[in-house]
Motif scaffolding. Structure first.
Motif, PDB file in Angstrom:
ATOM      1  N   SER A 274     -30.698 -35.935  16.515  1.00 22.11           N
ATOM      2  CA  SER A 274     -31.615 -36.155  15.401  1.00 22.11           C
ATOM      3  C   SER A 274     -32.687 -37.160  15.784  1.00 22.11           C
ATOM      4  O   SER A 274     -32.370 -38.275  16.219  1.00 22.11           O
ATOM      5  CB  SER A 274     -30.847 -36.674  14.172  1.00 22.11           C
ATOM      6  N   ASP A 275     -33.964 -36.783  15.630  1.00 26.32           N
ATOM      7  CA  ASP A 275     -35.037 -37.696  15.995  1.00 26.32           C
ATOM      8  C   ASP A 275     -35.232 -38.824  14.984  1.00 26.32           C
ATOM      9  O   ASP A 275     -36.063 -39.718  15.188  1.00 26.32           O
ATOM     10  CB  ASP A 275     -36.347 -36.945  16.202  1.00 26.32           C
ATOM     11  N   THR A 276     -34.445 -38.811  13.900  1.00 28.09           N
ATOM     12  CA  THR A 276     -34.464 -39.917  12.931  1.00 28.09           C
ATOM     13  C   THR A 276     -33.211 -40.771  13.050  1.00 28.09           C
ATOM     14  O   THR A 276     -32.993 -41.678  12.234  1.00 28.09           O
ATOM     15  CB  THR A 276     -34.579 -39.381  11.505  1.00 28.09           C
ATOM     16  N   CYS A 277     -32.393 -40.477  14.068  1.00 24.79           N
ATOM     17  CA  CYS A 277     -31.126 -41.197  14.277  1.00 24.79           C
ATOM     18  C   CYS A 277     -30.207 -41.080  13.054  1.00 24.79           C
ATOM     19  O   CYS A 277     -29.376 -41.981  12.815  1.00 24.79           O
ATOM     20  CB  CYS A 277     -31.391 -42.672  14.604  1.00 24.79           C
ATOM     21  N   GLU A 278     -30.384 -40.011  12.326  1.00 26.72           N
ATOM     22  CA  GLU A 278     -29.564 -39.765  11.131  1.00 26.72           C
ATOM     23  C   GLU A 278     -29.640 -40.940  10.154  1.00 26.72           C
ATOM     24  O   GLU A 278     -28.702 -41.221   9.399  1.00 26.72           O
ATOM     25  CB  GLU A 278     -28.115 -39.475  11.521  1.00 26.72           C
TER      26      GLU A 278
ATOM     27  N   PRO B 106     -33.488 -47.300  14.460  1.00 23.32           N
ATOM     28  CA  PRO B 106     -34.631 -46.794  15.218  1.00 23.32           C
ATOM     29  C   PRO B 106     -34.212 -46.123  16.528  1.00 23.32           C
ATOM     30  O   PRO B 106     -33.154 -46.417  17.087  1.00 23.32           O
ATOM     31  CB  PRO B 106     -35.449 -48.056  15.496  1.00 23.32           C
ATOM     32  N   VAL B 107     -35.078 -45.247  17.014  1.00 20.33           N
ATOM     33  CA  VAL B 107     -34.867 -44.594  18.309  1.00 20.33           C
ATOM     34  C   VAL B 107     -35.294 -45.542  19.429  1.00 20.33           C
ATOM     35  O   VAL B 107     -36.404 -46.064  19.417  1.00 20.33           O
ATOM     36  CB  VAL B 107     -35.673 -43.285  18.403  1.00 20.33           C
ATOM     37  N   GLU B 108     -34.400 -45.773  20.383  1.00 19.24           N
ATOM     38  CA  GLU B 108     -34.737 -46.594  21.556  1.00 19.24           C
ATOM     39  C   GLU B 108     -35.313 -45.753  22.692  1.00 19.24           C
ATOM     40  O   GLU B 108     -36.034 -46.265  23.538  1.00 19.24           O
ATOM     41  CB  GLU B 108     -33.492 -47.323  22.061  1.00 19.24           C
ATOM     42  N   GLY B 109     -34.968 -44.501  22.712  1.00 21.22           N
ATOM     43  CA  GLY B 109     -35.406 -43.610  23.789  1.00 21.22           C
ATOM     44  C   GLY B 109     -34.512 -42.391  23.841  1.00 21.22           C
ATOM     45  O   GLY B 109     -33.805 -42.075  22.877  1.00 21.22           O
TER      46      GLY B 109
END
Length: 305
Positions: free
Chosen positions: A238-242, A246-249
């Motif tokens: 998931s590009d929203t990290c569910e 935040p996404v680190e990479g």
């Protein structure tokens, strides 16, 4: 009245005799010199090595057409009166006079070998073989991948060399290793950086634990590395990290199906720790012995490059 005709005949005969000579009036037969004369007086031979010499004019072929000297082509090859690059000329590919004719395609020459420049409208080159040209596909049909013995393996999720595997052999820039570590304070940790796997109170558990593709391709999806509020990491497609942080990479790209020798990557959760494993036995033991909850199968990863 009977004398005049005889004088005319004699005069005509003298003219004929004079014309039958070689122009010098000696009357020699040209065939005795080993060469023949054209109507222009030029000597012709099959290979230019005759001992006869032309009395005038340029050398000509047996058909009487003057032969032109070969052109000055420098680094190019001479084919008749043309200067050509044998490595790329489809009309003289690899050798003078070798013309590339490819079924249902426009020909090309690449590296002294015939190749397909483009397929005719409605035709597709499925197997990359110029010998059989382009193939005709029906509505909705796609090319069936074709492997070839000894063909170099490429990073394309296909078995290029017919060995039952694909993208194997550490193809440059294809797959990258993921290292697994754990910390008594931050739980399990997965990283592309060996130094990071040994940073702080993390201790490496498995270097090169599994491999993922470096770049996106059909059938692959990114696995995101997310930072939760408690500073633990969480990995998801998931590009929203569910919504967890935040996404680190990204760790790379994993498969949505089991192809090219990929194995499942299992996701578990327990005591605030997200745990990922490729082992069925380790998954089941974590559930039975350590109270983890098996959440899902994330996708498919590779046990080697």
């Amino acid at each position: 009245m009977t004398v005049a005709p005889s004088h005319g005949i004699a005069a005509f005969a003298l003219i004929v005799c004079a014309c039958s000579g070689d122009g010098n009036g000696d009357g020699d037969d040209p065939s005795t010199s080993g060469s023949s004369s054209s109507s222009t007086g030029a000597v012709t031979t099959s290979d230019g090595s005759s001992s006869g010499e032309a009395s005038s004019g340029d050398a000509s072929s047996s058909s009487g057409i003057p032969e032109l000297p070969p052109p000055e082509c420098g680094p190019l090859s001479v084919c008749g009166q043309l200067c050509v690059d044998l490595s790329v000329d489809p009309g003289n590919c690899g050798k003078c006079g070798v013309s590339c004719v490819i079924p249902h395609a426009s020909p090309a020459c690449s590296g002294n070998a015939c190749a397909i420049a483009s397929c005719d409208p409605g035709w597709t080159d499925c197997d990359g073989d110029p010998q059989n040209g382009c193939e005709l596909l029906g509505p909705g049909e796609n090319c069936t991948p074709v492997c070839k013995q000894g063909q170099p393996e490429a990073c394309n999720l296909l078995d290029d060399n017919c060995d039952g595997q694909c993208d194997e052999g550490a193809v440059p820039g294809c797959r990258q290793p993921v290292h697994r570590a754990s910390s008594p304070t931050l739980g399990h940790f997965y990283t592309l950086d060996q130094a990071e796997a040994a940073s702080g109170d993390f201790k490496p558990e498995f270097l090169n634990y599994f491999y993922m593709h470096v770049a996106a391709a059909p059938g692959l999806v990114p696995l995101y590395r997310c930072l939760k509020g408690d500073n633990r990491r969480f990995y998801t497609t998931s590009d929203t990290c569910e919504g967890a942080g935040p996404v680190e990479g990204t760790l790379g790209y994993l498969g949505t199906e089991a192809f090219c020798g990929a194995v499942p990557l299992y996701r578990l959760y327990g005591k605030a720790d997200h745990f990922y494993t490729t082992s069925v036995e380790e998954r089941d033991n974590a559930v039975a012995m350590y109270g983890y909850l098996f959440e899902s199968q994330v996708g498919f990863v590779w046990p080697g490059p």
